[in-house]
Design a protein around this motif. Structure first.
Motif, PDB file in Angstrom:
ATOM      1  N   GLY A   1      36.303  11.443 -66.508  1.00 23.77           N
ATOM      2  CA  GLY A   1      35.674  10.664 -65.433  1.00 23.77           C
ATOM      3  C   GLY A   1      35.004  11.448 -64.326  1.00 23.77           C
ATOM      4  N   GLY A   2      35.190  12.786 -64.303  1.00 21.82           N
ATOM      5  CA  GLY A   2      34.557  13.573 -63.253  1.00 21.82           C
ATOM      6  C   GLY A   2      35.191  13.330 -61.890  1.00 21.82           C
ATOM      7  N   PRO A   3      34.633  13.953 -60.833  1.00 22.33           N
ATOM      8  CA  PRO A   3      35.258  13.901 -59.503  1.00 22.33           C
ATOM      9  C   PRO A   3      35.345  12.500 -58.916  1.00 22.33           C
ATOM     10  N   GLU A   4      34.415  11.620 -59.260  1.00 17.15           N
ATOM     11  CA  GLU A   4      34.442  10.263 -58.713  1.00 17.15           C
ATOM     12  C   GLU A   4      35.090   9.263 -59.667  1.00 17.15           C
ATOM     13  N   GLY A   5      35.434   9.714 -60.859  1.00 14.12           N
ATOM     14  CA  GLY A   5      35.984   8.791 -61.854  1.00 14.12           C
ATOM     15  C   GLY A   5      34.924   7.907 -62.482  1.00 14.12           C
ATOM     16  N   THR A   6      33.640   8.255 -62.251  1.00 11.43           N
ATOM     17  CA  THR A   6      32.562   7.388 -62.729  1.00 11.43           C
ATOM     18  C   THR A   6      31.796   7.979 -63.917  1.00 11.43           C
ATOM     19  N   GLY A   7      32.139   9.228 -64.280  1.00  8.11           N
ATOM     20  CA  GLY A   7      31.430   9.856 -65.393  1.00  8.11           C
ATOM     21  C   GLY A   7      31.837   9.272 -66.738  1.00  8.11           C
ATOM     22  N   ASN A   8      31.017   9.457 -67.737  1.00  6.21           N
ATOM     23  CA  ASN A   8      31.308   9.022 -69.114  1.00  6.21           C
ATOM     24  C   ASN A   8      32.003   7.662 -69.180  1.00  6.21           C
ATOM     25  N   PRO A   9      31.366   6.629 -68.622  1.00  2.80           N
ATOM     26  CA  PRO A   9      32.070   5.342 -68.488  1.00  2.80           C
ATOM     27  C   PRO A   9      32.565   4.750 -69.811  1.00  2.80           C
ATOM     28  N   GLY A  10      31.937   5.117 -70.917  1.00  2.00           N
ATOM     29  CA  GLY A  10      32.389   4.584 -72.203  1.00  2.00           C
ATOM     30  C   GLY A  10      33.657   5.242 -72.724  1.00  2.00           C
ATOM     31  N   LEU A  11      34.077   6.340 -72.054  1.00  2.00           N
ATOM     32  CA  LEU A  11      35.223   7.104 -72.558  1.00  2.00           C
ATOM     33  C   LEU A  11      36.434   7.065 -71.632  1.00  2.00           C
ATOM     34  N   THR A  12      36.322   6.422 -70.487  1.00  2.00           N
ATOM     35  CA  THR A  12      37.394   6.520 -69.502  1.00  2.00           C
ATOM     36  C   THR A  12      38.355   5.331 -69.517  1.00  2.00           C
ATOM     37  N   ASP A  13      38.144   4.374 -70.401  1.00  2.00           N
ATOM     38  CA  ASP A  13      39.050   3.223 -70.486  1.00  2.00           C
ATOM     39  C   ASP A  13      38.999   2.692 -71.911  1.00  2.00           C
ATOM     40  N   ASP A  14      40.174   2.575 -72.548  1.00  2.00           N
ATOM     41  CA  ASP A  14      40.175   2.046 -73.921  1.00  2.00           C
ATOM     42  C   ASP A  14      40.213   0.520 -73.936  1.00  2.00           C
ATOM     43  N   HIS A  15      40.279  -0.088 -72.751  1.00  2.00           N
ATOM     44  CA  HIS A  15      40.282  -1.548 -72.616  1.00  2.00           C
ATOM     45  C   HIS A  15      41.436  -2.208 -73.355  1.00  2.00           C
ATOM     46  N   VAL A  16      42.547  -1.463 -73.455  1.00  2.00           N
ATOM     47  CA  VAL A  16      43.830  -2.073 -73.811  1.00  2.00           C
ATOM     48  C   VAL A  16      44.702  -1.815 -72.591  1.00  2.00           C
ATOM     49  N   ASP A  17      44.924  -2.866 -71.803  1.00  2.00           N
ATOM     50  CA  ASP A  17      45.485  -2.662 -70.470  1.00  2.00           C
ATOM     51  C   ASP A  17      46.966  -3.015 -70.360  1.00  2.00           C
TER      52      ASP A  17
END
Lengths: 218, 177
Positions: free
Chosen positions: B144-160
């Protein structure tokens, strides 16, 4: 030639299987994969029932299908050990150990270990709390003593992750997760050891370093 | 008569002796002083799985945490940069070397006062609760990088969340399927 082909197919199958089902710590390494000492997960949290208590959870033998769960057993040769470092050096100052015998789980400690590291003995100085191992489909048996609680038996695997899609990403077949994702661990069970202990037994540090180990009798 | 009585006392005495010291199954005095050798260990979720090379996985499981940093920190850094070649820092402000040196010592930190959670927006690594979405936290810190906004397709598997509700009372984990 045919033999070679069969072997190759078997190897590919094995690689695929091993590749597909990693997770929190499920079958994380070849030495423990599909053995009775394979730790799948570790949790440590303040008791939802009593803020003066801490709860430690160790899950083993993951990816149990419901049909295979009744036959899953804790190994009587394997000790499960929660390690607690309360002075920040990543060396255990206290251990909580569980052994399994004749349908009973016996939980020793917390106690200062007589030796630290890879080899352990059962430490009896901290006393012992035991609980019958709960059978599949039966109500939870809870052992209580000294302000501690103990449970051992099959449970739903609390871990959740779209591992299948992660594998596709790592393999270069996909560039992102799906929304919504699909929980690869839905519908599977583990063998759980749950121990609740008064925080006062864990020392006075504001932060603990904790980890779980499985150890086999030698 | 006297003999019978004497024999009886002897048998009773032997039995009493046995009850106090001959019980091999007495859990408080393990008869054989067995030793147990380590096979698996874990602190934080998925560390061995994600950061350790195939050939090192058993070694990682049998290296005590106090020695893991020296043995594995460099390898963890290489693995992180292989997973995310664009890594600079993450939402915790940790550069690659600092982040991986923390991870290589695989222990779970737990606060003895207050909320225990892997990450909830305010508290960081104060424990691990059953409902914590640890995978998405780790993905965010890796990709996600320093802001948590990088590579948005890789930072959440959408199983919450888990597929079964947890219990409010001990033993907290849901009944098996």
């Amino acid at each position: 030639m045919k033999k070679k082909h069969l072997l190759l197919t078997a190897l590919i199958l094995l690689a695929t299987t091993v590749g597909i089902v990693w997770a929190a710590d499920h079958i994380d390494a070849p030495g423990v994969t599909s053995t009775t000492s394979d730790i799948t997960d570790f949790y440590a949290f303040q008791s939802p029932e009593n803020p003066e208590n801490m709860v430690f959870v160790a899950n083993l033998q993951g990816l149990l299908a419901p049909a295979a769960t009744a036959d899953a057993r804790f190994d009587e040769q394997v000790m499960v050990e929660f390690n607690i470092d309360n002075n920040g050096d990543a060396v255990e100052d206290l251990v909580i150990q569980a052994t399994f015998k004749d349908g009973m789980a016996r939980v020793y400690g917390p106690a200062a270990p007589s030796e630290t590291g890879l080899v352990s003995r059962v430490e009896t100085d901290g006393g012992m709390v035991e609980a019958g191992i709960t059978s599949y489909g039966e109500p939870a048996i809870i052992g209580s003593d000294k302000g501690m609680k103990v449970f051992a038996g099959p449970r739903d695997d609390p871990f959740f992750f779209d591992f299948a899609q992660y594998s596709e990403i790592i393999a270069g077949n996909a560039s992102s997760f799906n929304n919504p994702g699909s929980d690869t661990f839905a519908g599977t069970n583990v063998l759980s050891l749950v121990v609740e202990v008064p925080k006062s037994m864990l020392g006075s540090a504001s932060t603990l370093n904790t980890w779980v180990e499985s150890k086999r009798k030698i | 008569m006297k003999n019978i009585l004497r024999t009886g006392i002897l048998i009773l005495a032997t039995m009493a002796l046995c009850f106090t010291s001959c019980d091999e199954d007495d859990p408080m005095t393990p008869a054989d002083d067995s030793r147990y050798m380590q096979e698996d260990q874990m602190g934080r979720p998925a560390i061995n799985t994600v950061f350790v090379d195939a050939g090192d996985k058993d070694a990682f499981n049998t290296t005590t945490p106090s020695k893991q940093g020296a043995a594995f920190a460099d390898k963890f850094q290489s693995k992180l940069l292989a997973l995310n070649p664009g890594y600079s820092t993450n939402a915790l402000g940790l550069d690659a070397e600092t982040f991986t040196s923390v991870l290589a010592t695989d222990v779970l930190t737990v606060a003895t006062e207050g909320k225990t959670t892997f990450f909830d927006g305010n508290n960081v690594l104060t424990g691990r609760a059953l409902s914590d979405d640890v995978v998405s936290v780790e993905l965010l810190l890796i990709f996600g990088g320093p802001e948590g906004t990088g590579n948005p397709g890789l930072t959440d598997d959408h199983v919450d969340a888990n597929d079964k509700a947890f219990l409010n009372s001990f033993p907290y984990l849901a009944t098996p399927h």
